[in-house]
Motif scaffolding. Structure first.
Motif, PDB file in Angstrom:
ATOM      1  N   ILE A  51      56.201 136.694  10.498  1.00 43.03           N
ATOM      2  CA  ILE A  51      55.643 138.032  10.306  1.00 43.03           C
ATOM      3  C   ILE A  51      56.351 139.047  11.195  1.00 43.03           C
ATOM      4  O   ILE A  51      56.752 140.126  10.737  1.00 43.03           O
ATOM      5  N   PHE A  52      56.544 138.700  12.460  1.00 46.52           N
ATOM      6  CA  PHE A  52      57.177 139.654  13.376  1.00 46.52           C
ATOM      7  C   PHE A  52      58.678 139.782  13.129  1.00 46.52           C
ATOM      8  O   PHE A  52      59.237 140.873  13.287  1.00 46.52           O
ATOM      9  N   LEU A  53      59.328 138.688  12.716  1.00 45.25           N
ATOM     10  CA  LEU A  53      60.746 138.795  12.354  1.00 45.25           C
ATOM     11  C   LEU A  53      60.914 139.651  11.107  1.00 45.25           C
ATOM     12  O   LEU A  53      61.831 140.475  11.018  1.00 45.25           O
ATOM     13  N   GLY A  54      60.020 139.458  10.143  1.00 47.87           N
ATOM     14  CA  GLY A  54      60.078 140.276   8.935  1.00 47.87           C
ATOM     15  C   GLY A  54      59.792 141.734   9.221  1.00 47.87           C
ATOM     16  O   GLY A  54      60.421 142.623   8.637  1.00 47.87           O
ATOM     17  N   LEU A  55      58.873 141.985  10.145  1.00 50.78           N
ATOM     18  CA  LEU A  55      58.553 143.358  10.511  1.00 50.78           C
ATOM     19  C   LEU A  55      59.749 144.035  11.172  1.00 50.78           C
ATOM     20  O   LEU A  55      60.072 145.185  10.879  1.00 50.78           O
ATOM     21  N   SER A 103      62.940 143.346  10.817  1.00 45.67           N
ATOM     22  CA  SER A 103      64.087 143.516   9.921  1.00 45.67           C
ATOM     23  C   SER A 103      63.705 144.138   8.591  1.00 45.67           C
ATOM     24  O   SER A 103      64.543 144.230   7.687  1.00 45.67           O
ATOM     25  N   GLN A 104      62.441 144.557   8.454  1.00 45.45           N
ATOM     26  CA  GLN A 104      61.913 145.115   7.214  1.00 45.45           C
ATOM     27  C   GLN A 104      62.071 144.140   6.049  1.00 45.45           C
ATOM     28  O   GLN A 104      62.270 144.543   4.901  1.00 45.45           O
ATOM     29  N   ASP A 105      61.939 142.868   6.359  1.00 45.79           N
ATOM     30  CA  ASP A 105      61.984 141.819   5.338  1.00 45.79           C
ATOM     31  C   ASP A 105      60.540 141.549   4.904  1.00 45.79           C
ATOM     32  O   ASP A 105      59.883 140.627   5.387  1.00 45.79           O
ATOM     33  N   TYR A 106      60.062 142.370   3.971  1.00 48.59           N
ATOM     34  CA  TYR A 106      58.661 142.301   3.585  1.00 48.59           C
ATOM     35  C   TYR A 106      58.288 140.998   2.883  1.00 48.59           C
ATOM     36  O   TYR A 106      57.176 140.496   3.090  1.00 48.59           O
ATOM     37  N   PRO A 107      59.145 140.408   2.056  1.00 52.50           N
ATOM     38  CA  PRO A 107      58.801 139.102   1.497  1.00 52.50           C
ATOM     39  C   PRO A 107      58.551 138.044   2.568  1.00 52.50           C
ATOM     40  O   PRO A 107      57.635 137.229   2.446  1.00 52.50           O
TER      41      PRO A 107
END
Length: 223
Positions: free
Chosen positions: A178-182, A184-188
């Motif tokens: 979740i935090f890595l996606g947040l 890098s804006q990697d929403y999937p």
């Protein structure tokens, strides 16, 4: 991102690359479970003995209820941030937060379990010469075991749902996605991480619900 992020999240989950290695889903899930188990275990060491004592003697019930209610109102993210500033990056900050979060449910479950025992049954045990410890361990706790397990159930679901905050201060677990996606804006990836946390919480809740029903005294079990 042009595609549907929810469909892409399931594509992310289906990718074999994300199911292997030290950063794979199985390892992150084990880390998440480890954080949850450790937090609930430490909280149980504190809350369950106090709850059993309060339920058996009736002494300090008002204080216990007030303390449990106050602990429920504390924001977990705020606690993690505060403890991280005090203790530094690592597992100590989120662990303390999980312990604080788990204590109210465990405390309430423990004293409710003891209080739920039929007073007539307790008086009969006392009349037979049982010591107070024997009454607690052989009568009150077995009769109230479903409520005690219910306290563990509530604490576990609360902690597993917020254990993702361990990643907020540099640890692992499913919250890492979740935090890595947040970042890098990697929403999937964010959605996939959230789905994994939800599934894990539902599985644990179901397991503890079945355990709660199985520990009910014979004759009180529901289908």
């Amino acid at each position: 991102m042009n595609g549907n992020p929810y469909l892409e999240a399931f594509g992310w989950l289906a990718d074999p690359v994300h199911w292997s290695g030290p950063s794979g889903i199985p390892m992150r899930a084990l880390e998440h479970l480890g954080y949850t188990a450790l937090g609930v275990f430490v909280a149980a060491l504190i809350a369950v003995p106090i709850g059993l004592l309060v339920g058996h003697t009736g002494v300090g019930k008002g204080v216990a209820v007030a303390a449990a209610g106050a602990a429920r109102a504390l924001p977990t993210l705020g606690l993690v941030t505060l403890f991280a500033l005090m203790l530094g990056i690592g597992l100590s900050a989120p662990l303390l937060s999980f312990v604080v979060l788990a204590i109210p449910s465990l405390l309430a479950g423990a004293y409710s379990a003891v209080e739920s025992a039929d007073p007539a049954t307790v008086d009969a045990a006392r009349a037979q010469g049982m010591t107070e410890w024997q009454i607690l361990s052989r009568v009150e706790v077995p009769l109230g075991m479903p409520l005690l397990v219910g306290g563990f159930r509530g604490a576990t679901v609360q902690v597993v749902a917020t254990a993702m905050l361990a990643a907020y201060v540099g640890n692992g677990g499913l919250g890492r996605y979740i935090f890595l996606g947040l970042g890098s804006q990697d929403y999937p990836q964010m959605i996939a991480g959230s789905v994994l946390v939800i599934v894990l919480a539902l599985v644990l809740d179901l397991v503890l619900l079945l355990t709660q029903r199985l520990t009910a005294p014979r004759g009180a079990r529901t289908a």
